[in-house]
Design an enzyme around this catalytic site. Sequence first.
Site, PDB file in Angstrom:
ATOM      1  N   GLU A  81       0.842  -1.188   0.000  1.00 25.38           N
ATOM      2  CA  GLU A  81       0.000   0.000   0.000  1.00 25.38           C
ATOM      3  C   GLU A  81       0.882   1.245   0.000  1.00 25.38           C
ATOM      4  O   GLU A  81       0.398   2.350   0.216  1.00 25.38           O
ATOM      5  CB  GLU A  81      -0.969  -0.002   1.175  1.00 25.38           C
ATOM      6  CG  GLU A  81      -0.327   0.054   2.542  1.00 25.38           C
ATOM      7  CD  GLU A  81      -1.363   0.236   3.638  1.00 25.38           C
ATOM      8  OE1 GLU A  81      -1.417  -0.627   4.511  1.00 25.38           O
ATOM      9  OE2 GLU A  81      -2.105   1.230   3.619  1.00 25.38           O
ATOM     10  N   CYS A 113      -3.516  -2.851   4.344  1.00 23.32           N
ATOM     11  CA  CYS A 113      -2.607  -3.868   4.894  1.00 23.32           C
ATOM     12  C   CYS A 113      -3.055  -5.284   4.583  1.00 23.32           C
ATOM     13  O   CYS A 113      -2.396  -6.247   4.981  1.00 23.32           O
ATOM     14  CB  CYS A 113      -2.495  -3.712   6.410  1.00 23.32           C
ATOM     15  SG  CYS A 113      -2.106  -2.044   6.912  1.00 23.32           S
ATOM     16  N   HIS A 235      -2.754  -8.975  12.360  1.00 26.64           N
ATOM     17  CA  HIS A 235      -2.123  -7.786  11.786  1.00 26.64           C
ATOM     18  C   HIS A 235      -1.721  -6.875  12.957  1.00 26.64           C
ATOM     19  O   HIS A 235      -2.535  -6.632  13.851  1.00 26.64           O
ATOM     20  CB  HIS A 235      -3.096  -7.072  10.845  1.00 26.64           C
ATOM     21  CG  HIS A 235      -2.620  -5.704  10.460  1.00 26.64           C
ATOM     22  ND1 HIS A 235      -1.378  -5.494   9.898  1.00 26.64           N
ATOM     23  CD2 HIS A 235      -3.184  -4.480  10.597  1.00 26.64           C
ATOM     24  CE1 HIS A 235      -1.213  -4.201   9.693  1.00 26.64           C
ATOM     25  NE2 HIS A 235      -2.297  -3.569  10.112  1.00 26.64           N
TER      26      HIS A 235
HETATM   27  N1  CAA Z   1       2.007   4.573  30.230  1.00 29.80           N
HETATM   28  C1  CAA Z   1       1.364   3.461  29.789  1.00 29.80           C
HETATM   29  N2  CAA Z   1       0.354   3.517  28.871  1.00 29.80           N
HETATM   30  C2  CAA Z   1       0.012   4.731  28.393  1.00 29.80           C
HETATM   31  C3  CAA Z   1       0.644   5.913  28.820  1.00 29.80           C
HETATM   32  C4  CAA Z   1       1.688   5.803  29.788  1.00 29.80           C
HETATM   33  N3  CAA Z   1       2.341   6.878  30.231  1.00 29.80           N
HETATM   34  N4  CAA Z   1       0.073   6.944  28.165  1.00 29.80           N
HETATM   35  C5  CAA Z   1      -0.895   6.426  27.353  1.00 29.80           C
HETATM   36  N5  CAA Z   1      -0.936   5.087  27.492  1.00 29.80           N
HETATM   37  C6  CAA Z   1      -1.792   4.137  26.787  1.00 29.80           C
HETATM   38  C7  CAA Z   1      -3.228   4.583  26.616  1.00 29.80           C
HETATM   39  O1  CAA Z   1      -3.999   4.284  27.764  1.00 29.80           O
HETATM   40  C8  CAA Z   1      -3.622   3.792  25.389  1.00 29.80           C
HETATM   41  O2  CAA Z   1      -3.899   2.459  25.753  1.00 29.80           O
HETATM   42  P1  CAA Z   1      -5.345   1.798  25.432  1.00 29.80           P
HETATM   43  O3  CAA Z   1      -5.553   1.942  23.944  1.00 29.80           O
HETATM   44  O4  CAA Z   1      -5.167   0.380  25.824  1.00 29.80           O
HETATM   45  O5  CAA Z   1      -6.332   2.564  26.202  1.00 29.80           O
HETATM   46  C9  CAA Z   1      -2.357   3.767  24.557  1.00 29.80           C
HETATM   47  O6  CAA Z   1      -1.300   4.068  25.460  1.00 29.80           O
HETATM   48  C10 CAA Z   1      -2.323   4.790  23.433  1.00 29.80           C
HETATM   49  O7  CAA Z   1      -2.618   6.039  23.969  1.00 29.80           O
HETATM   50  P2  CAA Z   1      -3.606   7.037  23.207  1.00 29.80           P
HETATM   51  O8  CAA Z   1      -4.840   6.294  22.832  1.00 29.80           O
HETATM   52  O9  CAA Z   1      -3.743   8.279  23.975  1.00 29.80           O
HETATM   53  O10 CAA Z   1      -2.690   7.276  21.913  1.00 29.80           O
HETATM   54  P3  CAA Z   1      -2.885   8.245  20.701  1.00 29.80           P
HETATM   55  O11 CAA Z   1      -4.323   8.592  20.529  1.00 29.80           O
HETATM   56  O12 CAA Z   1      -1.902   9.334  20.787  1.00 29.80           O
HETATM   57  O13 CAA Z   1      -2.410   7.291  19.497  1.00 29.80           O
HETATM   58  C11 CAA Z   1      -3.109   5.615  17.919  1.00 29.80           C
HETATM   59  C12 CAA Z   1      -2.715   5.914  19.371  1.00 29.80           C
HETATM   60  C13 CAA Z   1      -4.490   6.199  17.657  1.00 29.80           C
HETATM   61  C14 CAA Z   1      -3.114   4.122  17.714  1.00 29.80           C
HETATM   62  C15 CAA Z   1      -2.065   6.278  16.961  1.00 29.80           C
HETATM   63  O14 CAA Z   1      -0.798   5.725  17.184  1.00 29.80           O
HETATM   64  C16 CAA Z   1      -2.407   6.129  15.495  1.00 29.80           C
HETATM   65  O15 CAA Z   1      -3.200   6.879  14.952  1.00 29.80           O
HETATM   66  N6  CAA Z   1      -1.760   5.140  14.797  1.00 29.80           N
HETATM   67  C17 CAA Z   1      -1.994   4.886  13.376  1.00 29.80           C
HETATM   68  C18 CAA Z   1      -3.314   4.183  13.126  1.00 29.80           C
HETATM   69  C19 CAA Z   1      -3.312   2.750  13.522  1.00 29.80           C
HETATM   70  O16 CAA Z   1      -2.267   2.097  13.622  1.00 29.80           O
HETATM   71  N7  CAA Z   1      -4.508   2.188  13.728  1.00 29.80           N
HETATM   72  C20 CAA Z   1      -4.644   0.787  14.063  1.00 29.80           C
HETATM   73  C21 CAA Z   1      -5.871   0.151  13.474  1.00 29.80           C
HETATM   74  S1  CAA Z   1      -5.920   0.431  11.695  1.00 29.80           S
HETATM   75  C22 CAA Z   1      -4.864  -0.745  11.047  1.00 29.80           C
HETATM   76  O17 CAA Z   1      -4.520  -1.687  11.690  1.00 29.80           O
HETATM   77  C23 CAA Z   1      -4.366  -0.549   9.652  1.00 29.80           C
HETATM   78  C24 CAA Z   1      -2.988  -0.001   9.741  1.00 29.80           C
HETATM   79  O18 CAA Z   1      -2.023  -0.769   9.723  1.00 29.80           O
HETATM   80  C25 CAA Z   1      -2.793   1.440   9.860  1.00 29.80           C
END
Ligand code: CAA
Length: 389
Positions: A81, A113, A235
């Site tokens: 992709e 993916c 994945h």
């Molecule tokens: N210590 C321990 N854990 C902590 C922490 C700390 N100090 N601070 C935050 N966390 C935890 C949170 O509680 C959260 O855990 P849970 O999901 O279990 O509740 C985790 O860390 C992430 O924190 P946030 O949700 O606040 O993180 P974020 O919003 O900044 O980003 C994300 C997370 C949305 C996944 C971001 O990385 C992102 O957008 N990634 C790209 C999209 C993606 O990978 N999506 C996955 C599904 S889509 C897919 O699979 C296709 C693909 O390949 C893209």
Amino acid sequence: ATPSIGIHDLALATSHHSLDLESLADHHGIDPAKFTVGIGQHVMSVLAADEDIVTMAADATARIIARNGTDGIRTLLFATESGIDQSKSAGVYVHSLVGLPPTVRVVELKQACYSATAALQFAVGLIARDPSQKVLVVASDVARYDLGSSGESTQGAAAAAMLVQANPALLAVENPAGVYTEDVMDFWRPNYRSTALVDGKGSIKAYLNAIGGAWQDYADQGGEPFESFASICYHQPFTKMATKAHRHLAVLNGQNPTPVEVAAYLEDTMRYNRLIGNSYTASVYVALASLLDHADDLTGARVGLASYGSGSVAEFFGGVVQPGYRDHLRREEHTAMIDTRVPLDHTAYEVLHKTTLPEDGREYRTTAERAGSFRFVGLNEHRRLYERG
Ligand code: CAA
């Protein structure tokens, strides 16, 4: 009787560089535990200027050919992709770089993916028609998000090359496969962008919903019971996502595993991905390599593959690990490839991230960092140039 068909050999490749996520956390003033514990990632692979999806794919494919030769190979399916051309398949460059004969058809497949899983199923179909044929399935991707975006910590890069054939040495693919398609905008990359757009939280929901749908279809078609899987390779956009997905399927199947139980069940599937980062199409097969390379003897065990591509398509299917598979693994090769990456400091990573190719196709040369291996050399009159080290 129809022979078993599946994965005979599986080789991974990744980038020349890596970035420790602690340095990314430091730079943004974030607690590193958010990355290491919260999303379950420690290091990410970062491409050198003279690498791309073609050089990684050529690396992995060349190692498959060095071991197995090219006899019987009639098809190369390239899944990605992060394509480098709107028309020409990246697989044609790989075909040339690794010296495949002209009597091999090449095509590129795309659905975020997910497409390597479609490629694997198409390969199984071709071989069922003529079991003397072999198919190369090559998945290669670089995951790039904007600097400072929430996706930044989930970047990465890798390729997985598989030789699919009758009487495979590693994994025999089982029927049925459960599938699920739904039009959602959780993650996409318009043609004019080099980084993806993502609805982070929405993408997690979309993933869980689709993987649940694929499992339901698998069960409706008479698939094997959930308890019969020794492990499941999900994945892994980040390894914590696999634990969320497994918990989701466990609950759908009337189980209520603790986080510790889920982590233990999945651990061997996550070892490589937490050091490589997201490799999109390759990710689920990186998880499979990680499982086979690290688990205690899995001979005869059933393993699940749970593939998800945003947008979205998901698929769930099983495979049976073959007797003698341990003699066909590449654990030392994979470990060395991950351990010998050259770490970047945050400044060097940002410089690389900001380096883009000229959009007018003018003469351009990349910096030579990968002496001795496949290199993306640059552009000449809108043509991408590669060399074999
Ligand atoms: N210590 C321990 N854990 C902590 C922490 C700390 N100090 N601070 C935050 N966390 C935890 C949170 O509680 C959260 O855990 P849970 O999901 O279990 O509740 C985790 O860390 C992430 O924190 P946030 O949700 O606040 O993180 P974020 O919003 O900044 O980003 C994300 C997370 C949305 C996944 C971001 O990385 C992102 O957008 N990634 C790209 C999209 C993606 O990978 N999506 C996955 C599904 S889509 C897919 O699979 C296709 C693909 O390949 C893209």
